[in-house]
Design an enzyme around this catalytic site. Structure first.
Site, PDB file in Angstrom:
ATOM      1  N   ASN A 262       0.823  -1.212   0.000  1.00  0.00           N
ATOM      2  CA  ASN A 262       0.000   0.000   0.000  1.00  0.00           C
ATOM      3  C   ASN A 262       0.856   1.261   0.000  1.00  0.00           C
ATOM      4  O   ASN A 262       0.539   2.248  -0.686  1.00  0.00           O
ATOM      5  CB  ASN A 262      -0.921   0.013   1.223  1.00  0.00           C
ATOM      6  CG  ASN A 262      -2.094  -0.947   1.089  1.00  0.00           C
ATOM      7  OD1 ASN A 262      -2.321  -1.521   0.025  1.00  0.00           O
ATOM      8  ND2 ASN A 262      -2.834  -1.123   2.162  1.00  0.00           N
TER       9      ASN A 262
ATOM     10  N   HIS B 137     -15.946   3.400 -14.405  1.00  0.00           N
ATOM     11  CA  HIS B 137     -15.741   2.612 -13.191  1.00  0.00           C
ATOM     12  C   HIS B 137     -16.974   1.776 -12.854  1.00  0.00           C
ATOM     13  O   HIS B 137     -16.958   1.001 -11.900  1.00  0.00           O
ATOM     14  CB  HIS B 137     -15.404   3.569 -12.031  1.00  0.00           C
ATOM     15  CG  HIS B 137     -14.872   2.905 -10.811  1.00  0.00           C
ATOM     16  ND1 HIS B 137     -15.575   2.849  -9.625  1.00  0.00           N
ATOM     17  CD2 HIS B 137     -13.700   2.257 -10.566  1.00  0.00           C
ATOM     18  CE1 HIS B 137     -14.868   2.212  -8.717  1.00  0.00           C
ATOM     19  NE2 HIS B 137     -13.727   1.845  -9.264  1.00  0.00           N
TER      20      HIS B 137
ATOM     21  N   TYR C 297     -12.143  -9.637  -1.581  1.00  0.00           N
ATOM     22  CA  TYR C 297     -12.843  -8.382  -1.312  1.00  0.00           C
ATOM     23  C   TYR C 297     -14.293  -8.675  -0.951  1.00  0.00           C
ATOM     24  O   TYR C 297     -14.902  -9.590  -1.499  1.00  0.00           O
ATOM     25  CB  TYR C 297     -12.844  -7.472  -2.547  1.00  0.00           C
ATOM     26  CG  TYR C 297     -11.515  -6.928  -3.005  1.00  0.00           C
ATOM     27  CD1 TYR C 297     -10.313  -7.371  -2.465  1.00  0.00           C
ATOM     28  CD2 TYR C 297     -11.469  -5.961  -3.989  1.00  0.00           C
ATOM     29  CE1 TYR C 297      -9.102  -6.871  -2.901  1.00  0.00           C
ATOM     30  CE2 TYR C 297     -10.248  -5.447  -4.440  1.00  0.00           C
ATOM     31  CZ  TYR C 297      -9.076  -5.907  -3.892  1.00  0.00           C
ATOM     32  OH  TYR C 297      -7.879  -5.405  -4.332  1.00  0.00           O
TER      33      TYR C 297
END
Length: 721
Positions: free
Chosen positions: A64, A451, A484
């Site tokens: 990250n 998106h 996820y």
């Protein structure tokens, strides 16, 4: 407790007539994102987390931070370089943000450096050893040398640095050895040599010693076997270094037809983009560190970071593949959605049983979303398939089924987002493959990222043409669907079908007409306005004596207009519950400003990625799910889709998710008025299970209930027989 930045005194409240434009009431985007990584790092430090999962969280934080430097620090440096002094919503200049981010990154790095040797010690106690080459015995070293000469030595290219050999190009995120040569005065040859460590593409970072769970870093093996690579040279020392380059190299899109070439050019630019960070081993001599910083154009005081111990800790993810189940979370196997079990035709099921809410990774992506597309590609009654593609897996069934559909005579159109950050190269490749199969590929709308997550299927049913759809919160990626938490909706709602026809006409033509949407809330044209209007409606209902209630679950809450509206809702008495994974500008719990707002963050084994929007609406409750976060870029410069969930069963499932997460005592963190977070403490045995473990259990319970019901039905039929 972690604090992300200096804050105003919030104990006295905002006071009457508070100015909602005051920067004091808005937290910084970059610092709140770094605070999220503090919470992730806490999972690596928390001894309640299984050992290899702790190693995984350390690797995630390292990865990250790499991305943070490439995207956020790179962007801030560009602004500073361009002389931008405009203040952010929270009142900071780009230079101020850089300084504060650096201090926060250093604090996180120090925690990582302190944690790593503890994890190495605990791994050793568990029988997993990370050793240095010099700690091995002669037999082990000989075995590694033989492996190195066979597998690594041919790949290495030593590059000398002297007046005849200028400083070489250092690729982004590469691990490098800087070798110092001790030579006599006047002796020819380089004084320094750079060797790139060839990690990746099947080459492990951690080399196994023998047959046991015993590993040595690859750079150690290379460094202690330089005699053949640099024969007859007196090697004085070697040090490690690593560079991070700016990923913000977007070009201006002059013509939509040239977008593919623009993206390919951006990828080339990124390879040679300016360096934004230099990492060096702690014992590198100052003169060498200064030389590297000067050659890379970096500020030695701001941009150079010493790493104590192992560098590039993102590679620790390799260890997660070890067969040590006792050191990991209990294995999770997604269940098949109960409605889809034994259903012979997914389109008949959706048409006859109503919409289906999918919960990933608790329910299987393969047997739901991939099945939906697979059956569409094979069904002779399906005439056309349209979908958006933002990210997908390297070996993607989604791509395979789209190509099958085209080969089976369906009309197939795909809007591929070429500018999905760090997936641009893969998406260019997929776009070319789809076009070669005869599929109509468009690259979205000029100036907007696509998106949205939508699959749209037109089928000739017995009573005419019917439109089926999957609308989701996550990418069409089988890998991330297991890691996820996301939602999806399978539906044949005719009004939504009509809205999606308009959406795809917009995506394929780029024509921004005044398109009408009756249910769908697309960005950038409708969504932000709709969210603000619904927040305002809750304020009005509260004033009229109704109980106002707003609940958002998103990855980020950054848009200042949405934050201001939520502050006004709180001041009016509306209860506001926010489940925000990372970036959050809101300061909750400030008297007279946000005392009716609470903000929590969930950190667990899965990455929280679901977006849910709830408005009580005077009792006529509204639920929405979709692809958009409450970020300015999502609401104003991306094509997003948010869809109402109207079916009572689906609404109950969403309510269950929200309640489980809001009441989590194991993996939830409460945000404080100053922007810091405090982790909740479980009070009893039942509270030791975090929200994600509870949702796993609830999914399994649903599956068992369906199994019992079917068994009961079979037994009744046997009795009748």
């Amino acid at each position: 407790m972690t604090q992300i930045a200096a804050a105003p005194d919030t104990t006295a409240g905002a006071g009457a007539g508070v100015d909602l434009s005051d920067p004091a009431w808005y937290l910084n985007r970059e610092l709140t994102w770094l605070a999220f990584n503090r919470r992730v790092l806490n999972e690596a430090e928390d001894e309640r987390t299984p050992l290899l999962e702790r190693v995984k969280f350390l690797a995630i934080v390292s990865s990250n931070l790499d991305e943070f430097f490439m995207k956020r620090i790179g962007g801030l440096k560009q602004q500073v370089g361009a002389g931008v002094h405009e203040l952010s919503v929270d009142g900071r200049t780009p230079e101020q943000q850089l300084r504060e981010c650096q201090a926060e990154v250093v604090a996180i790095k120090e925690r990582k450096d302190e944690l790593f040797p503890r994890l190495v010690s605990e791994l050793r106690e568990a029988g997993i050893m990370l050793s240095r080459y010099w700690e091995l015995d002669a037999e082990q070293q000989a075995g590694l040398r033989a492996w190195y000469l066979e597998n690594i030595y041919p790949l290495l290219t030593p590059i000398g640095m002297d007046p005849a050999h200028p400083f070489p190009f250092i690729s982004n995120l590469s691990l490098n050895l800087l070798v110092s040569i001790n030579r006599a005065a006047g002796q020819p040859g380089p004084r320094m040599v750079r060797i790139k460590v060839p990690v990746g593409e099947g080459i492990p970072r951690f080399v196994r010693v023998g047959e046991q769970s015993h590993f040595v870093p690859l750079e150690d093996v290379i460094a202690h076997n330089l005699d053949q690579l640099l024969p007859e040279l007196d090697i004085e020392r070697w040090d490690l270094f690593r560079v991070t380059r700016n990923a913000i190299v977007e070009r201006y899109e002059e013509q939509a037809n040239d977008l593919l070439q623009v993206i390919e050019a951006e990828l080339r630019d990124r390879k040679f983009a300016p360096t934004v960070r230099l990492e060096v081993s702690t014992d590198m001599p100052p003169v060498h560190r200064g030389m590297l910083a000067a050659e890379l154009g970096l500020d030695e005081g701001m941009d150079v970071f010493e790493v104590d111990g192992l560098m590039q800790r993102r590679d620790l993810m390799e260890l997660i593949g070890l067969d040590r189940p006792e050191l990991k979370d209990p294995p999770h196997h997604p269940i098949e959605h109960p409605k889809l079990v034994d259903a012979p035709n997914i389109f008949h099921l959706i048409r006859n049983s109503g919409p289906i809410l999918l919960q990933h990774p608790y329910e299987s992506f393969t047997t739901s979303v991939e099945r939906f597309l697979r059956e569409a590609s094979q069904d002779p009654k399906v005439l056309a398939i349209k979908m958006t593609l933002y990210r997908t897996a390297r070996k993607s069934k989604i791509i395979e089924y789209l190509i099958d559909a085209a080969e089976n005579g369906k009309q197939v159109a795909v809007a591929v987002e070429l500018k999905a950050r760090f997936d641009e190269e893969a998406n260019v490749r997929w776009a070319n493959s789809l076009e070669e199969a005869g599929i109509h590929v468009s690259y979205g709308v000029l100036g907007l990222k696509t998106h949205a997550k939508v699959i749209f299927v037109l089928r000739r049913d017995y009573d005419g043409l019917r439109r089926y759809a999957h609308l989701g919160t996550g990418n069409y990626h089988s890998g991330t669907a297991r890691l996820y938490s996301d939602l999806g909706l399978l539906t044949c709602d005719p009004v939504l079908g009509s809205d999606l026809t308009e959406l795809f006409n917009f995506l394929t033509t780029g024509y921004v007409a005044k398109r009408r949407y009756d249910k769908l809330l697309p960005a950038p044209t409708h969504l932000k306005r709709a969210l603000l209007a619904r927040i305002e409606r809750e304020i009005e209902l509260q004033a009229a004596g109704e109980l106002g209630h707003i609940q958002f679950k998103t990855n980020a809450l950054e848009d200042a207009d949405i934050v201001r509206a939520l502050y006004r809702a709180s001041q009016a008495g509306v209860a506001v519950d926010l489940i925000i994974r990372d970036t959050c500008r809101v300061r909750p719990g400030v008297p007279d400003l946000s005392e009716n707002i609470r903000v929590i963050s969930i950190v667990g084994r899965f990455l929280e990625h679901t977006r849910i929007y709830f408005f009580r609406n005077g009792g006529a409750e509204e639920y929405f799910i979709g692809s958009a976060d409450c970020m300015k870029r999502n609401l104003e410069s991306r094509v997003e889709t948010v869809v109402p969930v109207e079916d009572p069963d689906c609404q109950r499932a969403l309510r269950e998710i929200l309640e489980v997460q809001l009441n989590d005592r194991r993996s939830a963190w409460d945000m404080q008025p100053d922007g810091s977070y405090v982790q909740r403490i479980p009070a009893g045995e039942e509270e030791q299970r975090g929200a994600q473990e509870q949702l796993i259990a609830l999914a399994q319970k649903r599956a068992r209930a369906v199994g019992r019901k079917k068994l009961h039905g079979r037994n009744k039929r046997r009795v009748r027989a």
